[in-house]
Design a protein around this motif. Structure first.
Motif, mmCIF file in Angstrom:
data_model
loop_
_atom_site.group_PDB
_atom_site.id
_atom_site.type_symbol
_atom_site.label_atom_id
_atom_site.label_comp_id
_atom_site.label_asym_id
_atom_site.label_seq_id
_atom_site.Cartn_x
_atom_site.Cartn_y
_atom_site.Cartn_z
ATOM 1 N N ASP A 126 8.822 -3.572 -2.002
ATOM 2 C CA ASP A 126 9.463 -4.463 -1.040
ATOM 3 C C ASP A 126 10.932 -4.564 -1.417
ATOM 4 O OD1 ASP A 126 9.782 -6.075 1.124
ATOM 5 O OD2 ASP A 126 8.607 -7.757 0.354
ATOM 6 N N LYS B 127 -0.713 -0.980 -5.048
ATOM 7 C CA LYS B 127 -1.638 -1.668 -4.160
ATOM 8 C C LYS B 127 -2.963 -0.926 -4.175
ATOM 9 C CE LYS B 127 -0.136 0.861 -0.011
ATOM 10 N NZ LYS B 127 0.517 0.733 1.302
ATOM 11 N N VAL C 133 5.356 -10.613 -8.345
ATOM 12 C CA VAL C 133 4.991 -11.149 -7.037
ATOM 13 C C VAL C 133 3.878 -10.265 -6.479
ATOM 14 C CG1 VAL C 133 6.734 -9.764 -5.847
ATOM 15 C CG2 VAL C 133 5.896 -11.854 -4.782
ATOM 16 N N GLY C 134 3.011 -10.825 -5.673
ATOM 17 C CA GLY C 134 1.924 -10.020 -5.110
ATOM 18 C C GLY C 134 1.228 -10.725 -3.972
ATOM 19 N N ASP C 135 0.228 -10.086 -3.427
ATOM 20 C CA ASP C 135 -0.524 -10.659 -2.316
ATOM 21 C C ASP C 135 -1.919 -10.060 -2.263
ATOM 22 O OD1 ASP C 135 0.108 -8.061 -0.795
ATOM 23 O OD2 ASP C 135 2.082 -8.982 -0.990
ATOM 24 N N THR D 165 -4.037 -13.786 4.710
ATOM 25 C CA THR D 165 -3.286 -13.279 3.565
ATOM 26 C C THR D 165 -2.862 -14.439 2.671
ATOM 27 O OG1 THR D 165 -1.118 -13.412 4.638
ATOM 28 C CG2 THR D 165 -2.374 -11.388 4.969
ATOM 29 N N SER E 224 -0.096 -15.025 -0.797
ATOM 30 C CA SER E 224 0.870 -14.432 -1.721
ATOM 31 C C SER E 224 1.089 -15.365 -2.907
ATOM 32 C CB SER E 224 2.200 -14.148 -1.025
ATOM 33 O OG SER E 224 2.921 -15.328 -0.760
ATOM 34 N N LYS F 277 2.510 -18.819 -3.305
ATOM 35 C CA LYS F 277 3.790 -18.913 -2.600
ATOM 36 C C LYS F 277 3.593 -19.159 -1.111
ATOM 37 C CE LYS F 277 6.255 -15.109 -2.163
ATOM 38 N NZ LYS F 277 6.532 -14.900 -0.712
ATOM 39 N N SER F 278 2.582 -18.523 -0.512
ATOM 40 C CA SER F 278 2.364 -18.683 0.923
ATOM 41 C C SER F 278 0.924 -18.350 1.282
ATOM 42 C CB SER F 278 3.311 -17.786 1.731
ATOM 43 O OG SER F 278 2.988 -16.415 1.547
ATOM 44 N N ASP G 191 3.477 -16.483 7.903
ATOM 45 C CA ASP G 191 3.304 -17.062 6.572
ATOM 46 C C ASP G 191 3.757 -18.514 6.596
ATOM 47 O OD1 ASP G 191 2.230 -14.938 5.195
ATOM 48 O OD2 ASP G 191 4.147 -14.200 4.423
#
Length: 277
Positions: free
Chosen positions: A105, A133, A158-160, A180, A182, A217-218, A242
């Motif tokens: 990203d 991923k 950071v990830g999701d 989703t 994150s 985070k979201s 998000d």
């Protein structure tokens, strides 16, 4: 919410494409296993590496927590199948099963002087995120996850993770939708959502000092559509919502902007097959 003209145009194009179910498709960031064009396309024979390259236009917030939007180009890179002699294979030759590939990203720089609500904050350089991923896809569902290391303007992890229900109305069209989540480390969260005591003073105390912790985070939902216009050529589109949560949501930066974040994308890609061994 203030959305620039280019962003509005792309969002309208996306909505039109999704409503014309056979004409458009969405690039799902975690869509490593697209639907095959025909049964014969599932047989890669001696092919060892199947991947996809393309380009997409992405509408996204101008910075994390912003209520203003921008449009930027973004590459599409996906690994569908990889055979490693002596180790095994990843991904299914029928487009299903386990897949592993790169995850990346990019977040552009944040210049506080460009936004009145950020007056007093330090500028942030662009952040680059690189990682892996992995996902597993069945005929009508999939699960996926990604972890990336960030460097540049922000450091940390950071990830999701997420899951999708999958519909295949035709041989060429694949539709996906699902939740989703994150997460991010404390260093990453501090870079984008923290406010130091010095910055708080510089803002005239309009932004209070704030030191966020790492964690979720979201949370949100993503939908995608993908259409094979010609053999191995695809139109991809996606839409995502998000909602910033936890320490991210409580940040004075987000309180001055918007905890609701929207993303839209539309692009084209091509699948390549290589015999490596």
């Amino acid at each position: 919410m203030r959305i620039r003209t280019a962003a509005s145009a792309l969002a309208l194009l996306l909505a039109t494409s999704l409503s014309a179910a056979a004409a458009d498709a969405v690039y799902a960031p975690y869509d490593p296993a697209p639907a095959p064009l025909a049964p014969a396309a599932n047989d890669y024979g001696d092919t060892d590496f199947v991947f996809e390259l393309g380009i997409s236009g992405i509408v996204s917030p101008e910075y994390l927590g912003s209520d203003e939007y921008q449009i930027n180009p973004s590459p599409i890179i996906s690994v569908e199948y990889l055979n490693l002699p002596g180790i095994g294979s990843f991904g299914g030759k029928d487009g299903l099963g386990l897949s592993i590939g790169p995850s990346f990203d990019y977040i552009g720089d944040r210049d506080a002087s460009d936004y009145s609500e950020l007056t007093g904050l330090d500028d942030l350089d662009a952040t680059y995120e690189l990682g892996l991923k992995a996902g597993y896809e069945w005929q009508n569902a999939e699960v996926y996850g990604a972890v990336r290391y960030a460097f540049g303007g922000a450091d940390g992890f950071v990830g999701d993770i997420g899951a999708n229900l999958i519909a295949r109305p035709t041989e060429r069209l694949v539709l996906k939708a699902g939740p989703t989540v994150s997460f991010a480390s404390s260093d990453y969260m501090d870079s984008y959502f923290g406010v130091s005591a010095r910055e708080s003073v510089a803002s005239g105390f309009r932004l209070g000092a704030y030191d966020p912790d790492g964690g979720f985070k979201s949370v949100g939902v993503a939908a995608s559509a993908r259409y094979e216009i010609f053999t191995d050529w695809f139109i991809n589109a996606d839409a995502k919502y998000d909602r910033l949560v936890g320490d991210a949501k409580d940040s004075p930066i987000v309180q001055a902007g918007d905890e609701n974040q929207y993303f839209f994308g539309l692009g084209v890609s091509k699948r390549f097959s290589l015999d490596l061994w």
